[in-house]
Design a protein around this motif. Structure first.
Motif, PDB file in Angstrom:
ATOM      1  N   GLN A  97       0.826  -1.208   0.000  1.00 28.94           N
ATOM      2  CA  GLN A  97       0.000   0.000   0.000  1.00 28.94           C
ATOM      3  C   GLN A  97       0.860   1.257   0.000  1.00 28.94           C
ATOM      4  OE1 GLN A  97      -3.156  -0.098  -0.521  1.00 28.94           O
ATOM      5  NE2 GLN A  97      -3.371  -2.308  -0.297  1.00 28.94           N
ATOM      6  N   PHE A  98       1.994   1.215   0.695  1.00 33.89           N
ATOM      7  CA  PHE A  98       2.875   2.388   0.715  1.00 33.89           C
ATOM      8  C   PHE A  98       3.470   2.637  -0.666  1.00 33.89           C
ATOM      9  CE2 PHE A  98       7.055   4.381   2.022  1.00 33.89           C
ATOM     10  CZ  PHE A  98       6.493   5.619   2.285  1.00 33.89           C
ATOM     11  N   CYS A  99       3.833   1.578  -1.381  1.00 31.18           N
ATOM     12  CA  CYS A  99       4.353   1.724  -2.748  1.00 31.18           C
ATOM     13  C   CYS A  99       3.297   2.327  -3.668  1.00 31.18           C
ATOM     14  CB  CYS A  99       4.810   0.376  -3.287  1.00 31.18           C
ATOM     15  SG  CYS A  99       6.317  -0.254  -2.533  1.00 31.18           S
ATOM     16  N   ARG A 100       2.081   1.848  -3.537  1.00 32.71           N
ATOM     17  CA  ARG A 100       0.998   2.409  -4.360  1.00 32.71           C
ATOM     18  C   ARG A 100       0.791   3.889  -4.051  1.00 32.71           C
ATOM     19  NH1 ARG A 100      -3.057  -2.575  -3.327  1.00 32.71           N
ATOM     20  NH2 ARG A 100      -2.455  -3.893  -5.092  1.00 32.71           N
ATOM     21  N   TYR A 101       0.829   4.229  -2.769  1.00 27.97           N
ATOM     22  CA  TYR A 101       0.649   5.635  -2.379  1.00 27.97           C
ATOM     23  C   TYR A 101       1.740   6.508  -2.993  1.00 27.97           C
ATOM     24  CZ  TYR A 101       0.533   9.778   0.584  1.00 27.97           C
ATOM     25  OH  TYR A 101       0.489  11.079   1.018  1.00 27.97           O
ATOM     26  N   LEU A 102       2.978   6.048  -2.953  1.00 26.16           N
ATOM     27  CA  LEU A 102       4.078   6.815  -3.546  1.00 26.16           C
ATOM     28  C   LEU A 102       3.890   6.976  -5.052  1.00 26.16           C
ATOM     29  CD1 LEU A 102       7.137   5.279  -1.645  1.00 26.16           C
ATOM     30  CD2 LEU A 102       6.220   7.585  -1.368  1.00 26.16           C
ATOM     31  N   PHE A 103       3.412   5.936  -5.713  1.00 21.94           N
ATOM     32  CA  PHE A 103       3.193   6.005  -7.160  1.00 21.94           C
ATOM     33  C   PHE A 103       2.112   7.027  -7.502  1.00 21.94           C
ATOM     34  CE2 PHE A 103       0.920   4.139 -10.919  1.00 21.94           C
ATOM     35  CZ  PHE A 103       1.851   4.538 -11.864  1.00 21.94           C
ATOM     36  N   TYR A 104       0.995   6.979  -6.783  1.00 20.66           N
ATOM     37  CA  TYR A 104      -0.086   7.954  -7.034  1.00 20.66           C
ATOM     38  C   TYR A 104       0.366   9.368  -6.698  1.00 20.66           C
ATOM     39  CZ  TYR A 104      -2.974   3.734  -7.201  1.00 20.66           C
ATOM     40  OH  TYR A 104      -3.492   2.504  -7.520  1.00 20.66           O
ATOM     41  N   LEU A 105       1.137   9.511  -5.616  1.00 22.76           N
ATOM     42  CA  LEU A 105       1.662  10.832  -5.256  1.00 22.76           C
ATOM     43  C   LEU A 105       2.588  11.352  -6.349  1.00 22.76           C
ATOM     44  CD1 LEU A 105       2.019  13.120  -3.205  1.00 22.76           C
ATOM     45  CD2 LEU A 105       3.822  11.763  -2.117  1.00 22.76           C
ATOM     46  N   GLY A 106       3.428  10.485  -6.904  1.00 26.37           N
ATOM     47  CA  GLY A 106       4.305  10.897  -7.991  1.00 26.37           C
ATOM     48  C   GLY A 106       3.537  11.352  -9.223  1.00 26.37           C
ATOM     49  N   LYS A 107       2.444  10.674  -9.544  1.00 29.70           N
ATOM     50  CA  LYS A 107       1.629  11.077 -10.698  1.00 29.70           C
ATOM     51  C   LYS A 107       0.978  12.438 -10.456  1.00 29.70           C
ATOM     52  CE  LYS A 107      -0.783   7.931 -12.909  1.00 29.70           C
ATOM     53  NZ  LYS A 107      -1.716   6.818 -13.204  1.00 29.70           N
ATOM     54  N   ILE A 108       0.488  12.643  -9.235  1.00 29.98           N
ATOM     55  CA  ILE A 108      -0.140  13.933  -8.916  1.00 29.98           C
ATOM     56  C   ILE A 108       0.877  15.060  -8.996  1.00 29.98           C
ATOM     57  CG2 ILE A 108      -1.254  15.251  -7.068  1.00 29.98           C
ATOM     58  CD1 ILE A 108      -2.509  12.599  -6.113  1.00 29.98           C
ATOM     59  N   ARG A 109       2.052  14.849  -8.413  1.00 30.87           N
ATOM     60  CA  ARG A 109       3.100  15.873  -8.437  1.00 30.87           C
ATOM     61  C   ARG A 109       3.558  16.157  -9.874  1.00 30.87           C
ATOM     62  NH1 ARG A 109       1.510  17.256  -4.274  1.00 30.87           N
ATOM     63  NH2 ARG A 109       2.460  17.023  -2.217  1.00 30.87           N
ATOM     64  N   THR A 110       3.576  15.155 -10.727  1.00 27.68           N
ATOM     65  CA  THR A 110       3.979  15.370 -12.123  1.00 27.68           C
ATOM     66  C   THR A 110       2.992  16.273 -12.840  1.00 27.68           C
ATOM     67  OG1 THR A 110       4.977  13.162 -12.168  1.00 27.68           O
ATOM     68  CG2 THR A 110       4.571  14.223 -14.280  1.00 27.68           C
ATOM     69  N   ILE A 111       1.720  16.017 -12.672  1.00 25.85           N
ATOM     70  CA  ILE A 111       0.700  16.846 -13.324  1.00 25.85           C
ATOM     71  C   ILE A 111       0.746  18.267 -12.789  1.00 25.85           C
ATOM     72  CG2 ILE A 111      -1.777  17.108 -13.717  1.00 25.85           C
ATOM     73  CD1 ILE A 111      -0.493  14.809 -15.255  1.00 25.85           C
ATOM     74  N   GLN A 112       1.113  18.427 -11.510  1.00 26.90           N
ATOM     75  CA  GLN A 112       1.180  19.754 -10.894  1.00 26.90           C
ATOM     76  C   GLN A 112       2.518  20.466 -11.156  1.00 26.90           C
ATOM     77  OE1 GLN A 112       0.374  18.814  -6.786  1.00 26.90           O
ATOM     78  NE2 GLN A 112      -1.824  19.141  -7.027  1.00 26.90           N
ATOM     79  N   LEU A 113       3.349  19.899 -12.050  1.00 29.72           N
ATOM     80  CA  LEU A 113       4.628  20.489 -12.465  1.00 29.72           C
ATOM     81  C   LEU A 113       5.682  20.497 -11.355  1.00 29.72           C
ATOM     82  CD1 LEU A 113       3.349  23.578 -14.498  1.00 29.72           C
ATOM     83  CD2 LEU A 113       3.745  21.259 -15.314  1.00 29.72           C
ATOM     84  N   GLU A 114       5.454  19.729 -10.294  1.00 36.00           N
ATOM     85  CA  GLU A 114       6.435  19.618  -9.218  1.00 36.00           C
ATOM     86  C   GLU A 114       7.307  18.394  -9.497  1.00 36.00           C
ATOM     87  OE1 GLU A 114       4.412  19.607  -5.503  1.00 36.00           O
ATOM     88  OE2 GLU A 114       3.244  21.406  -5.953  1.00 36.00           O
TER      89      GLU A 114
END
Length: 442
Positions: A192-209
């Motif tokens: 679950q922690f790996c999945r959370y990091l993956f989703y967080l990375g996708k969100i940060r990418t779209i937000q230009l961070e």
């Protein structure tokens, strides 16, 4: 000849193997049911965890006939529960929905592990039928219920399912609002922690961070088990694009990882086009693998890469030429606009302002004049590079320390021979089934 005939007759009943495999699978299910019952009465969560781990091993062997036989063993035939569950056998979506409805009335810590698995299959069955939007409100209610009951494993699972639900429909703002307001606690499940990091990375990418996105995606790929190849491939795909957007060029070893070479080949060609700074080659690669990029949902990010390709090409030109006309710059960059010279001038001016190249523009003669490259070791670049590497190593060390697990009261109690044998047996069982468990989880 007689011996050969006897050998043939001995090999004929091959179906006898399957006849033995069915009872053994059924017997395993009976043992698992007994283990769950013992754990529920004794209120021992570890027994429930072990039973869930054992069911993953049997998942690929299960058939409708085996499940019906197990239901007849566990429940009295003709009872209401038996009739209900028997009717659910071909209907995974209906079964998961009714299980969730029943789960809302049960508040026991021994059920938390089972409920987290039910949440996953509940969302997965709706995802397969393309109806994730229908259960979003129910998932939010379940997350609120898990929070009130202090079910941290359920909170982890439901938060990831909600993030996946939002990202499935490209609702990145809502996903970030939920993620930022959700309660935080120490991770209980590595998956679950790996999945959370993956989703967080996708969100940060779209937000230009991109810097934060790169850290989250690389950490998710590093923490994911080796058996979860599909998950690691997705993490690497997004991490490659994020690194390209940051102006970095991933190493060739990233694309040559075992079992990933074919899946990452479109991104290898894309990286090669960005590294060279060839806009025409970049367009060709984007068109050639457009279906792959669409299925990976990275099309919008690849459109952003066009600016990086132009900047890389311009940097190569500034290194190669001390003076070059803006019309030649437009030709080398292969700008296909109506007024390529004017576009080249604006691109060069922006690159000079951002510090991408060290040059000046002679507007009167229409030239780009590059300055001599100085000694890079006289600047702060080596210090910045070393700092980033040291920070990465320290972060990896801290994460490794956090991931360590110690048995409770190990400093107070001495382990006996019987306990040691039981622990070693459990570790052997865990090592035997961990690969299949983690592969199915991802």
């Amino acid at each position: 000849m007689t011996q050969e005939v006897e050998m043939k007759e001995a090999q004929v009943p091959s179906h006898s193997v399957s006849s033995f495999s069915t009872p053994s699978t059924l017997q395993h299910l009976k043992d698992i049911a007994a283990l769950i019952e013992t754990g529920a009465y004794a209120k021992e969560v570890r027994r429930i965890v072990k039973s869930v781990r054992l069911t993953i091993m049997l998942r690929r062997k299960l058939k409708a006939s085996i499940l019906s036989a197990f239901l007849s063993f566990a429940l009295s035939p003709g009872s209401e529960a038996h009739s209900k569950l028997f009717s659910y056998l071909p209907k995974a979506k209906t079964c998961s929905s009714n299980s969730i409805a029943r789960l809302k009335n049960i508040n026991r810590r021994t059920v938390d592990v089972l409920s987290s698995r039910l949440y996953f299959y509940y969302s997965y069955s709706h995802e397969l039928t393309n109806s994730l939007a229908e259960i979003r409100g129910n998932l939010l209610a379940l997350h609120r219920m898990a929070t009130l009951r202090h079910d941290e494993l359920g909170q982890e699972t439901l938060l990831n399912l909600l993030l996946r639900n939002y990202l499935y429909y490209n609702l990145y703002d809502q996903a970030e609002k939920l993620r930022s307001k959700a309660p935080r606690f120490e991770a209980h499940s590595n998956q679950q922690f790996c999945r959370y990091l993956f989703y967080l990375g996708k969100i940060r990418t779209i937000q230009l961070e991109y810097t934060d996105a790169k850290e989250s995606l690389l950490q998710a790929a590093r923490k994911a088990p080796i058996a979860a190849r599909g998950f690691r491939i997705q993490c690497n795909k997004w991490a490659i694009i994020v690194r390209l957007l940051l102006g970095e060029i991933p190493e060739r070893t990233v694309f040559m990882q075992k079992g990933m070479k074919k899946a990452l080949s479109p991104y290898f060609e894309l990286t090669n086009a960005v590294r060279i700074g060839d806009l025409e080659l970049f367009k060709t690669v984007a068109e050639k693998f457009s279906s792959t990029f669409s299925s990976d949902r990275t099309n919008n990010l690849i459109v952003r890469l066009r600016h990086n390709v132009i900047r890389t090409g311009l940097r190569n030109i500034s290194i190669s030429y001390s003076r070059i006309s803006l019309s030649d710059v437009a030709k080398k960059l292969r700008l296909d606009s109506e007024n390529p010279v004017a576009d080249a001038e604006s691109i060069v001016a922006k690159a000079i302002r951002d510090g991408a190249i060290d040059a000046t523009i002679d507007h009167a003669n229409g030239w780009m004049l590059s300055k001599e490259t100085g000694d890079i070791y006289s600047t702060n670049e080596p210090q910045i590079a070393f700092h980033s590497r040291i920070a990465f190593c320290l972060n990896m060390h801290n994460e490794a320390v956090k991931a360590l697990r110690f048995p409770p009261n190990s400093h107070k109690e001495k382990e006996g021979a019987e306990k040691r044998r039981e622990r070693q047996q459990q570790e052997q069982e865990l090592a035997k089934h961990i690969a299949e468990e983690e592969d199915d989880d991802f």
